[in-house]
Structures are given as structure tokens and as C-alpha cells.
Design a protein around this motif. Structure first.
Motif, PDB file in Angstrom:
ATOM      1  N   PRO A 132       0.237  23.868  -3.667  1.00 27.87           N
ATOM      2  CA  PRO A 132       1.269  22.830  -3.790  1.00 27.87           C
ATOM      3  C   PRO A 132       1.298  21.864  -2.607  1.00 27.87           C
ATOM      4  CG  PRO A 132       2.170  24.949  -4.451  1.00 27.87           C
ATOM      5  CD  PRO A 132       0.815  25.224  -3.854  1.00 27.87           C
ATOM      6  N   GLN A 133       1.134  22.366  -1.395  1.00 31.64           N
ATOM      7  CA  GLN A 133       1.141  21.489  -0.218  1.00 31.64           C
ATOM      8  C   GLN A 133      -0.041  20.526  -0.253  1.00 31.64           C
ATOM      9  OE1 GLN A 133       3.494  21.166   2.293  1.00 31.64           O
ATOM     10  NE2 GLN A 133       4.657  22.428   0.879  1.00 31.64           N
ATOM     11  N   PHE A 134      -1.213  21.040  -0.596  1.00 30.76           N
ATOM     12  CA  PHE A 134      -2.413  20.214  -0.697  1.00 30.76           C
ATOM     13  C   PHE A 134      -2.190  19.076  -1.694  1.00 30.76           C
ATOM     14  CE2 PHE A 134      -6.419  19.336  -2.951  1.00 30.76           C
ATOM     15  CZ  PHE A 134      -7.215  18.903  -1.897  1.00 30.76           C
ATOM     16  N   TYR A 135      -1.731  19.422  -2.889  1.00 36.37           N
ATOM     17  CA  TYR A 135      -1.519  18.403  -3.920  1.00 36.37           C
ATOM     18  C   TYR A 135      -0.393  17.434  -3.559  1.00 36.37           C
ATOM     19  CZ  TYR A 135      -4.909  20.007  -7.322  1.00 36.37           C
ATOM     20  OH  TYR A 135      -6.076  20.307  -7.974  1.00 36.37           O
ATOM     21  N   PHE A 136       0.635  17.906  -2.886  1.00 38.74           N
ATOM     22  CA  PHE A 136       1.721  17.021  -2.487  1.00 38.74           C
ATOM     23  C   PHE A 136       1.183  15.880  -1.621  1.00 38.74           C
ATOM     24  CE2 PHE A 136       4.811  15.560   0.609  1.00 38.74           C
ATOM     25  CZ  PHE A 136       5.877  15.210  -0.195  1.00 38.74           C
ATOM     26  N   HIS A 137       0.384  16.211  -0.619  1.00 41.44           N
ATOM     27  CA  HIS A 137      -0.120  15.179   0.287  1.00 41.44           C
ATOM     28  C   HIS A 137      -1.183  14.305  -0.383  1.00 41.44           C
ATOM     29  CE1 HIS A 137       2.376  16.504   3.497  1.00 41.44           C
ATOM     30  NE2 HIS A 137       1.971  17.744   3.319  1.00 41.44           N
ATOM     31  N   LEU A 138      -1.993  14.894  -1.250  1.00 41.92           N
ATOM     32  CA  LEU A 138      -2.980  14.113  -1.985  1.00 41.92           C
ATOM     33  C   LEU A 138      -2.298  13.103  -2.918  1.00 41.92           C
ATOM     34  CD1 LEU A 138      -5.973  13.655  -2.834  1.00 41.92           C
ATOM     35  CD2 LEU A 138      -5.583  15.413  -4.568  1.00 41.92           C
ATOM     36  N   VAL A 139      -1.324  13.557  -3.666  1.00 44.36           N
ATOM     37  CA  VAL A 139      -0.611  12.665  -4.589  1.00 44.36           C
ATOM     38  C   VAL A 139       0.195  11.627  -3.821  1.00 44.36           C
ATOM     39  CG1 VAL A 139       1.193  12.568  -6.362  1.00 44.36           C
ATOM     40  CG2 VAL A 139      -0.601  14.288  -6.500  1.00 44.36           C
ATOM     41  N   SER A 140       0.728  11.992  -2.668  1.00 44.54           N
ATOM     42  CA  SER A 140       1.441  11.006  -1.841  1.00 44.54           C
ATOM     43  C   SER A 140       0.489   9.901  -1.405  1.00 44.54           C
ATOM     44  CB  SER A 140       2.079  11.683  -0.625  1.00 44.54           C
ATOM     45  OG  SER A 140       3.110  12.553  -1.036  1.00 44.54           O
ATOM     46  N   ALA A 141      -0.736  10.262  -1.014  1.00 45.56           N
ATOM     47  CA  ALA A 141      -1.729   9.254  -0.629  1.00 45.56           C
ATOM     48  C   ALA A 141      -2.026   8.335  -1.823  1.00 45.56           C
ATOM     49  CB  ALA A 141      -3.003   9.927  -0.125  1.00 45.56           C
ATOM     50  N   TYR A 142      -2.245   8.927  -2.980  1.00 49.34           N
ATOM     51  CA  TYR A 142      -2.492   8.143  -4.193  1.00 49.34           C
ATOM     52  C   TYR A 142      -1.320   7.206  -4.477  1.00 49.34           C
ATOM     53  CZ  TYR A 142      -3.133   7.099  -9.152  1.00 49.34           C
ATOM     54  OH  TYR A 142      -3.267   6.444 -10.357  1.00 49.34           O
ATOM     55  N   ALA A 143      -0.108   7.731  -4.398  1.00 42.15           N
ATOM     56  CA  ALA A 143       1.081   6.931  -4.713  1.00 42.15           C
ATOM     57  C   ALA A 143       1.270   5.782  -3.732  1.00 42.15           C
ATOM     58  CB  ALA A 143       2.321   7.825  -4.737  1.00 42.15           C
ATOM     59  N   ILE A 144       0.985   6.008  -2.469  1.00 44.91           N
ATOM     60  CA  ILE A 144       1.082   4.924  -1.486  1.00 44.91           C
ATOM     61  C   ILE A 144       0.123   3.804  -1.860  1.00 44.91           C
ATOM     62  CG2 ILE A 144       0.558   4.277   0.917  1.00 44.91           C
ATOM     63  CD1 ILE A 144       1.642   7.117   1.683  1.00 44.91           C
ATOM     64  N   LEU A 145      -1.092   4.159  -2.195  1.00 52.97           N
ATOM     65  CA  LEU A 145      -2.074   3.128  -2.559  1.00 52.97           C
ATOM     66  C   LEU A 145      -1.642   2.363  -3.800  1.00 52.97           C
ATOM     67  CD1 LEU A 145      -5.362   5.075  -1.776  1.00 52.97           C
ATOM     68  CD2 LEU A 145      -4.325   3.211  -0.455  1.00 52.97           C
ATOM     69  N   ARG A 146      -1.121   3.078  -4.800  1.00 52.16           N
ATOM     70  CA  ARG A 146      -0.621   2.398  -6.005  1.00 52.16           C
ATOM     71  C   ARG A 146       0.537   1.473  -5.663  1.00 52.16           C
ATOM     72  NH1 ARG A 146      -1.955   3.402 -11.619  1.00 52.16           N
ATOM     73  NH2 ARG A 146      -0.166   2.043 -11.776  1.00 52.16           N
ATOM     74  N   GLN A 147       1.471   1.989  -4.873  1.00 51.99           N
ATOM     75  CA  GLN A 147       2.648   1.209  -4.491  1.00 51.99           C
ATOM     76  C   GLN A 147       2.236  -0.067  -3.751  1.00 51.99           C
ATOM     77  OE1 GLN A 147       4.799   2.387  -0.990  1.00 51.99           O
ATOM     78  NE2 GLN A 147       6.752   2.229  -2.090  1.00 51.99           N
ATOM     79  N   GLN A 148       1.170   0.009  -2.978  1.00 55.27           N
ATOM     80  CA  GLN A 148       0.715  -1.125  -2.181  1.00 55.27           C
ATOM     81  C   GLN A 148      -0.221  -2.063  -2.949  1.00 55.27           C
ATOM     82  OE1 GLN A 148       1.801  -1.869   1.072  1.00 55.27           O
ATOM     83  NE2 GLN A 148       3.297  -0.320   0.443  1.00 55.27           N
ATOM     84  N   GLY A 149      -0.403  -1.786  -4.232  1.00 54.13           N
ATOM     85  CA  GLY A 149      -1.171  -2.701  -5.075  1.00 54.13           C
ATOM     86  C   GLY A 149      -2.666  -2.474  -5.121  1.00 54.13           C
ATOM     87  N   VAL A 150      -3.154  -1.378  -4.566  1.00 50.69           N
ATOM     88  CA  VAL A 150      -4.587  -1.087  -4.662  1.00 50.69           C
ATOM     89  C   VAL A 150      -4.882  -0.773  -6.131  1.00 50.69           C
ATOM     90  CG1 VAL A 150      -6.452   0.458  -3.921  1.00 50.69           C
ATOM     91  CG2 VAL A 150      -4.702  -0.275  -2.281  1.00 50.69           C
TER      92      VAL A 150
END
Length: 172
Positions: A132-150
């Protein structure tokens, strides 16, 4: 199923995903701002999410095998440095064999910096903390990129699924 099978192949596959996301961030032309971006004021920025994703994978395998893993304490400031961190983590993971792993019933004590300590078996540690910790940080990275328009989408998160494609439009 062995603890190796529940961790190492997943970590390797998803760190490959993270590496691809870092490439997309680099291609955006705004990597410096992206590495500082965060989802919320009280959350860590992309650079830390990448560091934590790699650290979670390496530290879990270290805890389960006893093989030393060094997680640098500083964030990477550039896509090339982040890709190097991911590559180093992958190299560490690739040397772990099923025989290196602890018995799933082995007691594990997880002490957090805030003073909390958890006691569980190795299997519970993998299921309830490490993954769960691994996926939390991975998905957070993905979400930041999406939020920033990548321009990324589901195919960028699960690119490995292309190997299973038997019909329909190509992923990508």
C-alpha cells in the motif's frame, strides 16, 4: 505464493511505469516546476514521491531479505537524476532471489519516525504496509503529473498490459 513473487516482480514492473512517467515529465519542458508540484499543501512534491516510491520498494526487500539497501535522503532535482535513482533501485531488486526472502511467518517490527511501532508477520507487512505504501507514492506521482497537465493516461500507468493484448486497439 512466496514473498518474492508478491513484491519484486510488482516493484520492477511499476518502477518501469514510474520511469516512463519521469520521461513524460522531462518531455513536458517544465520538469523543474513539476518536480516541485504537489497535490495539496500538506503533501510531498513529485520529487519526494519518486524518492519514496523507490525507497518503499528497496526498504521492503531489505527488510525481507536482509540485503543492504541505501535510500538517499535527498530528492532528485532533475529527470535524469530521478531516472538514475529508479535504475539503481531496479538493479537492487533484480539481484533478489526467492531464496533470499524470509519465511512469511517471520515476525516483523516496523518502527516509524513518529514513535509508532507495529508488530506483524512478514506476510502481513507485505500485504498491509509495503505494497500500500509503494502504490500510494506511485499514484501520488502519477496524479501530480496529471494535475499539472502532463499528457498521460491509463496506458502510461499500465504499459506492461500491452504484452497481454489479444485484440482491440493498441495501447498508447
Amino acid at each position: 505464493m512466496q514473498l518474492h513473487d508478491l513484491t519484486v516482480p510488482v516493484y520492477i514492473q511499476m518502477l518501469g511505469t514510474l520511469s516512463g512517467l519521469v520521461v513524460k515529465a522531462a518531455d513536458s519542458g517544465n520538469a523543474e516546476a513539476l518536480f516541485a508540484a504537489r497535490l495539496a499543501p500538506d503533501m510531498f512534491p513529485l520529487a519526494t514521491q519518486i524518492r519514496f516510491t523507490c525507497g518503499q520498494a528497496g526498504e521492503a526487500v531489505q527488510r525481507l531479505t536482509g540485503k543492504a539497501f541505501t535510500a538517499p535522503a535527498e530528492d532528485d532535482a532533475t529527470p535524469s537524476a530521478a531516472k538514475a535513482r529508479i535504475a539503481a533501485t531496479l538493479a537492487y531488486l533484480e539481484q533478489a532471489t526467492p531464496d533470499d526472502f524470509a519465511d512469511p511467518e517471520l515476525p516483523v517490527e516496523l518502527a516509524l519516525p513518529n514513535g509508532m511501532t507495529f508488530g506483524m508477520t512478514a506476510e502481513q507487512y507485505v500485504r498491509d504496509w509495503a505494497m500500500p505504501q509503494f502504490y500510494f507514492h506511485l499514484v501520488s506521482a502519477y496524479a501530480i503529473l496529471r494535475q499539472q497537465g502532463v499528457p498521460i493516461g491509463k496506458a502510461d500507468y499500465v504499459p506492461y498490459m500491452a504484452r497481454y493484448l489479444v485484440s482491440g486497439p493498441a495501447l498508447g
